[in-house]
Scaffold this active site. Structure first.
Site, PDB file in Angstrom:
ATOM      1  N   ILE A 110       0.833  -1.210   0.000  1.00 24.40           N
ATOM      2  CA  ILE A 110       0.000   0.000   0.000  1.00 24.40           C
ATOM      3  C   ILE A 110       0.868   1.261   0.000  1.00 24.40           C
ATOM      4  O   ILE A 110       0.560   2.248  -0.690  1.00 24.40           O
ATOM      5  CB  ILE A 110      -0.940  -0.022   1.228  1.00 24.40           C
ATOM      6  CG1 ILE A 110      -1.958  -1.170   1.106  1.00 24.40           C
ATOM      7  CG2 ILE A 110      -1.643   1.313   1.407  1.00 24.40           C
ATOM      8  CD1 ILE A 110      -2.735  -1.480   2.391  1.00 24.40           C
ATOM      9  N   ASP A 112      14.730   1.561  10.564  1.00 23.19           N
ATOM     10  CA  ASP A 112      14.033   0.415  11.159  1.00 23.19           C
ATOM     11  C   ASP A 112      13.101   0.924  12.255  1.00 23.19           C
ATOM     12  O   ASP A 112      13.550   1.364  13.310  1.00 23.19           O
ATOM     13  CB  ASP A 112      15.053  -0.575  11.739  1.00 23.19           C
ATOM     14  CG  ASP A 112      14.366  -1.789  12.347  1.00 23.19           C
ATOM     15  OD1 ASP A 112      13.113  -1.878  12.273  1.00 23.19           O
ATOM     16  OD2 ASP A 112      15.085  -2.641  12.895  1.00 23.19           O
ATOM     17  N   ASN A 135       2.291   4.672   7.325  1.00 27.85           N
ATOM     18  CA  ASN A 135       1.679   3.455   6.778  1.00 27.85           C
ATOM     19  C   ASN A 135       2.416   2.176   7.155  1.00 27.85           C
ATOM     20  O   ASN A 135       1.808   1.103   7.216  1.00 27.85           O
ATOM     21  CB  ASN A 135       1.635   3.608   5.241  1.00 27.85           C
ATOM     22  CG  ASN A 135       1.467   2.291   4.530  1.00 27.85           C
ATOM     23  OD1 ASN A 135       0.358   1.763   4.415  1.00 27.85           O
ATOM     24  ND2 ASN A 135       2.569   1.711   4.050  1.00 27.85           N
ATOM     25  N   SER A 157      -5.054   2.477   9.314  1.00 27.16           N
ATOM     26  CA  SER A 157      -5.735   1.641  10.300  1.00 27.16           C
ATOM     27  C   SER A 157      -6.102   0.317   9.623  1.00 27.16           C
ATOM     28  O   SER A 157      -5.396  -0.144   8.726  1.00 27.16           O
ATOM     29  CB  SER A 157      -6.975   2.388  10.820  1.00 27.16           C
ATOM     30  OG  SER A 157      -7.689   1.589  11.727  1.00 27.16           O
ATOM     31  N   SER A 158      -7.199  -0.288  10.034  1.00 20.80           N
ATOM     32  CA  SER A 158      -7.602  -1.568   9.430  1.00 20.80           C
ATOM     33  C   SER A 158      -9.051  -1.886   9.765  1.00 20.80           C
ATOM     34  O   SER A 158      -9.543  -1.515  10.843  1.00 20.80           O
ATOM     35  CB  SER A 158      -6.721  -2.691   9.972  1.00 20.80           C
ATOM     36  OG  SER A 158      -7.203  -3.945   9.546  1.00 20.80           O
ATOM     37  N   TYR A 175      -2.868  -7.644  16.737  1.00 24.10           N
ATOM     38  CA  TYR A 175      -2.712  -6.707  15.608  1.00 24.10           C
ATOM     39  C   TYR A 175      -3.876  -5.711  15.588  1.00 24.10           C
ATOM     40  O   TYR A 175      -3.676  -4.500  15.438  1.00 24.10           O
ATOM     41  CB  TYR A 175      -2.660  -7.498  14.303  1.00 24.10           C
ATOM     42  CG  TYR A 175      -2.825  -6.675  13.047  1.00 24.10           C
ATOM     43  CD1 TYR A 175      -1.759  -5.947  12.526  1.00 24.10           C
ATOM     44  CD2 TYR A 175      -4.054  -6.626  12.371  1.00 24.10           C
ATOM     45  CE1 TYR A 175      -1.915  -5.185  11.371  1.00 24.10           C
ATOM     46  CE2 TYR A 175      -4.203  -5.874  11.221  1.00 24.10           C
ATOM     47  CZ  TYR A 175      -3.138  -5.150  10.723  1.00 24.10           C
ATOM     48  OH  TYR A 175      -3.292  -4.401   9.587  1.00 24.10           O
ATOM     49  N   LYS A 232      -4.358  -1.287  15.740  1.00 23.30           N
ATOM     50  CA  LYS A 232      -5.108  -0.411  14.835  1.00 23.30           C
ATOM     51  C   LYS A 232      -6.201   0.348  15.592  1.00 23.30           C
ATOM     52  O   LYS A 232      -6.559   1.476  15.234  1.00 23.30           O
ATOM     53  CB  LYS A 232      -5.675  -1.223  13.668  1.00 23.30           C
ATOM     54  CG  LYS A 232      -4.591  -1.886  12.813  1.00 23.30           C
ATOM     55  CD  LYS A 232      -3.585  -0.868  12.267  1.00 23.30           C
ATOM     56  CE  LYS A 232      -2.582  -1.489  11.324  1.00 23.30           C
ATOM     57  NZ  LYS A 232      -1.655  -0.481  10.754  1.00 23.30           N
TER      58      LYS A 232
END
Ligand SMILES: NC(=O)c1ccc[n+]([C@@H]2O[C@H](COP(=O)([O-])OP(=O)(O)OC[C@H]3O[C@@H](n4cnc5c(N)ncnc54)[C@H](OP(=O)(O)O)[C@@H]3O)[C@@H](O)[C@H]2O)c1
Length: 248
Positions: free
Chosen positions: A18, A64, A92, A141-142, A155, A159
């Site tokens: 993305i 990193d 991102n 986000s997700s 995970y 988000k």
């Protein structure tokens, strides 16, 4: 005039997926793009080469973000390159790990929060002096923050934290004229997404979506480019679902 002409942009995690599509979209819209990578310098270089070949301006910047000082190092480098103003910050870069509650280790949990939450928090902290009136910050986000999909609870919690930061940062930075938003993709065909890789995963994905195809990185990049542009000048504090109508 292209919508981002003369603007500077940083996209983290732009070597792949993305972020890569976003870097290309912002460059196409006229922005000078800093293409951040973690470990894939060659991939980042291929993105900057592509942008330059099309007549744009781009530079690869490595850091990193699992390292506690990673965001600080990246911000210092960005300030060297762009000087006193960053118009678009796309936070991102991210990692995911599918694991049941029982399988999740404290090390996995900390690694997820380090890259997905700590790094963007401190990146914005360190870049605050050069986020000026009209700048736009966009997080990734997700769907997982809003719906129970897969074995992704740790995970998903990272988000959820991002959606919370969007609201707080948008309120705090609004008086400076800085907008803060997020996009929440559903399943996208990238290295990260296991669901997009198998027939069963694809069936599951299409079954929960209103729109019946698997999303490509560019589907998300164009929504990010919208939030970065002046067309979204009155949008702040929001997480925009970009998921083909998932889990309606
Ligand atoms: N794919 C999906 O279905 C989906 C759905 C919802 C949300 N998202 C979110 O969208 C964002 C991008 O995901 P993607 O699917 O494009 O992932 P991806 O293809 O796996 O790419 C991840 C990017 O993040 C960078 N990155 C990972 N760990 C890093 C670290 N320790 N330090 C610096 N950079 C690091 C990678 O850089 P290097 O390769 O150079 O290390 C790479 O550019 C993530 O925040 C993800 O959570 C994805």
């Amino acid at each position: 005039m292209t919508p981002c002409n003369g603007k500077t942009a940083l996209v983290t995690g732009a070597s792949r997926g993305i972020g890569r599509a976003t870097a290309l979209a912002l460059a196409k819209a006229g922005a000078q793009v800093l293409v951040h990578y973690g470990h894939n310098a060659a991939e980042a270089r291929s993105v900057t080469d592509q942008i330059k070949a099309a007549g744009g301006r781009a530079e690869a910047v490595g850091a990193d973000l699992a390292d506690p000082q990673g965001a600080h190092n990246l911000a210092a480098r960005v300030r060297e390159v762009v000087g006193g103003r960053l118009d678009i910050l796309v936070a991102n870069a991210g990692i995911s790990k599918a694991a049941t509650i029982e399988e999740t280790t404290p090390e996995d949990f900390d690694a997820l929060f380090a890259v997905n939450v700590r790094a963007p928090f401190f990146l914005i902290q360190q870049l605050l002096p050069i986020l000026k009136e009209g700048s736009s910050v966009i997080f990734t986000s997700s769907l997982a923050a809003h719906a129970a999909v897969g074995n992704l609870s740790a995970y998903a919690a990272t988000k959820g934290a991002i959606d919370t930061l969007v609201k707080h940062f948008a309120f705090i930075l609004g008086p400076k004229g800085v907008r803060v938003n997020a996009v929440a993709p559903g399943v996208v065909e990238t290295d990260m997404s296991n669901l997009a890789k198998t027939d069963a995963g694809r069936d599951l994905t299409l079954g929960m979506q209103a729109l019946k195809r698997v999303a490509q990185p560019d589907d998300i990049a164009s929504a990010i480019a919208f939030l970065a542009s002046d067309a979204a000048r009155w949008v702040s504090g929001d997480t925009l679902r970009v998921d083909g109508g998932s889990k309606l």
